[in-house]
Design an enzyme around this catalytic site. Sequence first.
Site, short mmCIF file in Angstrom:
data_model
loop_
_atom_site.label_atom_id
_atom_site.label_comp_id
_atom_site.label_asym_id
_atom_site.label_seq_id
_atom_site.Cartn_x
_atom_site.Cartn_y
_atom_site.Cartn_z
NE ARG A 43 -116.50 29.96 5.82
CZ ARG A 43 -116.49 30.96 6.50
NH1 ARG A 43 -115.44 32.47 7.42
NH2 ARG A 43 -117.47 32.05 6.20
CB SER A 111 -122.80 24.42 4.96
OG SER A 111 -121.69 23.82 5.12
CE LYS A 140 -121.81 30.13 7.36
NZ LYS A 140 -122.30 30.39 5.73
N1 TZP Z 1 -119.95 27.53 9.06
C1 TZP Z 1 -120.77 28.06 10.12
S1 TZP Z 1 -120.43 28.18 12.03
C2 TZP Z 1 -118.77 28.78 11.02
C3 TZP Z 1 -118.71 27.96 9.59
C4 TZP Z 1 -118.48 28.61 8.62
C5 TZP Z 1 -117.88 30.29 11.60
C6 TZP Z 1 -116.56 28.98 12.61
O1 TZP Z 1 -116.16 29.36 13.29
P1 TZP Z 1 -115.72 29.98 14.71
O2 TZP Z 1 -115.18 31.25 14.65
O3 TZP Z 1 -115.32 28.43 14.99
O4 TZP Z 1 -117.10 30.08 15.50
#
Ligand code: TZP
Length: 220
Positions: A43, A111, A140
Amino acid sequence: MLKNRIKTALKFYFITDDHAPNLSPLDQIRIALSAGATIVQYRHKSFAIDDYHLAATIGDLCRQNKVPFLINDHVLLAKALGADGVHLGQGDASPGLARQILGTAAIIGLSVSNRKELQQSSLADCDYIGTGPAFATRTKSDAKPVRGPTGLARIAEVSPLPMVAIGGITADTAASCFQAGADGVAVISFITRAADPLQNALAFGKACGCHPRDMILNGH
Ligand code: TZP
Ligand code: MG
């Protein structure tokens, strides 16, 4: 890919962090794979062509260790790298177009953050859905409202596809996601921003029922 194979692959879903202060994406993946990660997503929100060789190296490492390698958002990058698939957001290329470009064997994830999105998505070309945020996340910035295990369960109950939970998941909270019906748990910062990333990765793997693996490094 067959549904059961997807479910198995989703269990410990590691996603690279393009803003981790101390670890390169390659180091992150070495750690996640050695802790038993079952799938890896590259990503990189501001991917530029200069990152191509790094992405290819990550792909090689996953292939050597027989772990599916997905690309976030960028269907053409996935195609160019011969990746195993892509993970798409609601605003990215459609799953149908991704399928057309990547072919029948590709793994395509989408998603989906609530039941309405699930109903409105064309799931025919998808292999799994990613649902969250399960818990509060700082990774995010434009994340949707937190779903919690109850919100995850509401989607898992009606999803025709395997589901991976995402967002703020730790070794301590992974079990609540599985109990809510998730087939797997996705993780970034619990590993990439940890004081001891390997220790957290191993704890996360254990929570997923995964075993550490003897890594094949072959120069990576
Ligand atoms: N999509 C929804 S939450 C997220 C993404 C890419 C972030 C997840 O990262 P983390 O650090 O595990 O909370
Ligand atoms: Mg996206």
